[in-house]
Design a protein around this motif. Structure first.
Motif, PDB file in Angstrom:
ATOM      1  N   VAL A 122       2.689 -18.544   3.026  1.00 15.51           N
ATOM      2  CA  VAL A 122       2.640 -17.877   1.721  1.00 15.51           C
ATOM      3  C   VAL A 122       4.056 -17.464   1.344  1.00 15.51           C
ATOM      4  N   PHE A 123       4.301 -17.464   0.047  1.00 16.24           N
ATOM      5  CA  PHE A 123       5.618 -17.139  -0.488  1.00 16.24           C
ATOM      6  C   PHE A 123       5.504 -15.815  -1.236  1.00 16.24           C
ATOM      7  N   VAL A 124       6.359 -14.914  -0.889  1.00 16.34           N
ATOM      8  CA  VAL A 124       6.366 -13.584  -1.487  1.00 16.34           C
ATOM      9  C   VAL A 124       7.610 -13.505  -2.370  1.00 16.34           C
ATOM     10  N   ALA A 125       7.392 -13.294  -3.651  1.00 18.26           N
ATOM     11  CA  ALA A 125       8.515 -13.212  -4.602  1.00 18.26           C
ATOM     12  C   ALA A 125       8.764 -11.747  -4.919  1.00 18.26           C
ATOM     13  N   VAL A 126      10.008 -11.339  -4.832  1.00 18.73           N
ATOM     14  CA  VAL A 126      10.354  -9.918  -4.962  1.00 18.73           C
ATOM     15  C   VAL A 126      11.388  -9.739  -6.067  1.00 18.73           C
ATOM     16  N   GLY A 127      11.095  -8.837  -6.990  1.00 23.20           N
ATOM     17  CA  GLY A 127      12.061  -8.488  -8.037  1.00 23.20           C
ATOM     18  C   GLY A 127      13.057  -7.466  -7.507  1.00 23.20           C
ATOM     19  N   ARG A 128      14.131  -7.306  -8.248  1.00 25.48           N
ATOM     20  CA  ARG A 128      15.160  -6.324  -7.848  1.00 25.48           C
ATOM     21  C   ARG A 128      14.621  -4.901  -7.752  1.00 25.48           C
ATOM     22  N   ASP A 129      13.565  -4.639  -8.540  1.00 17.13           N
ATOM     23  CA  ASP A 129      12.950  -3.304  -8.520  1.00 17.13           C
ATOM     24  C   ASP A 129      11.882  -3.173  -7.446  1.00 17.13           C
ATOM     25  N   GLY A 130      11.697  -4.225  -6.622  1.00 21.57           N
ATOM     26  CA  GLY A 130      10.693  -4.159  -5.557  1.00 21.57           C
ATOM     27  C   GLY A 130       9.326  -4.671  -5.972  1.00 21.57           C
ATOM     28  N   TYR A 131       9.182  -5.075  -7.206  1.00 18.97           N
ATOM     29  CA  TYR A 131       7.907  -5.655  -7.675  1.00 18.97           C
ATOM     30  C   TYR A 131       7.642  -6.954  -6.916  1.00 18.97           C
ATOM     31  N   ILE A 132       6.386  -7.153  -6.467  1.00 17.13           N
ATOM     32  CA  ILE A 132       6.054  -8.273  -5.584  1.00 17.13           C
ATOM     33  C   ILE A 132       4.882  -9.080  -6.124  1.00 17.13           C
TER      34      ILE A 132
END
Ligand SMILES: Nc1nc2c(c(=O)[nH]1)N[C@H]1C(S)=C(S)[C@@H](COP(=O)(O)O)O[C@H]1N2
Ligand SMILES: [Mo]
Length: 162
Positions: free
Chosen positions: A87-97
């Protein structure tokens, strides 16, 4: 372009890092993203999943397929077939996943419209617009997997619980 111009290097501000259970860690700045074949998305309405609130209409994004970037980093291959339980977990700079599975990206049509976008309506996106934006064009409600300021993609290989 197929060949790698992605640099395995320490994190640069604004750059996208692929790390975890890939064959190698790779960093992409916008200039590197632009060197791959680009895909043009269709316009859509951004709508929140939680509230169903209409946010705005979005002009066509241009970007590179997430599967292209994952292929550059290399799917895990230390055990036969393990790539299929990644599984691929995509993370924004603000920690949004948000999450994607190998199956949906590589074995369903969904993956054909998951983009890391750097342009919208023919104009370059800047950090204030949320660049780079990860966006899944086939989702029923697009806002949740419309990640602004994408910072990182992690690969995790799942195992069954004991
Ligand atoms: N980086 C990041 N992207 C995000 C979110 C977030 O909290 N952080 N929220 C998502 C959700 S749930 C919604 S509804 C929309 C909100 O879009 P807006 O901030 O442009 O109104 O952004 C999506 N993308
Ligand atoms: Mo949302």
């Amino acid at each position: 372009m197929d060949s790698v111009n992605a640099i395995a290097s320490p994190r640069v501000d604004g750059a996208l890092v692929l790390a975890g259970r890939f064959q190698r860690s790779v960093t992409f700045g916008v200039e590197q993203l632009r060197q791959y074949d680009s895909v043009l998305a269709t316009p859509f309405d951004l709508r929140c999943y939680t509230t169903n609130r209409f946010i705005r209409s979005v002009e066509p994004y241009r970007g590179v397929l997430l599967t292209t970037l994952i292929t550059e980093a290399g799917l895990p291959d230390s055990v036969p077939g393990e790539f299929k339980r990644t599984v691929f977990v995509a993370v924004g700079r603000d920690g949004y996943i948000v999450t994607f599975s190998w199956h949906e990206l590589f074995n369903t049509p969904i993956g054909e419209s998951v983009l890391v976008a750097y342009e919208c309506g023919g104009r370059a996106l800047d950090a204030e617009d949320g660049a780079p934006i990860l966006f899944s064009g086939a989702d029923i409600l697009p806002a949740p997997r419309h990640v602004k300021r994408l910072a990182r993609i992690e690969a995790h290989v799942l195992g069954a619980m004991a």
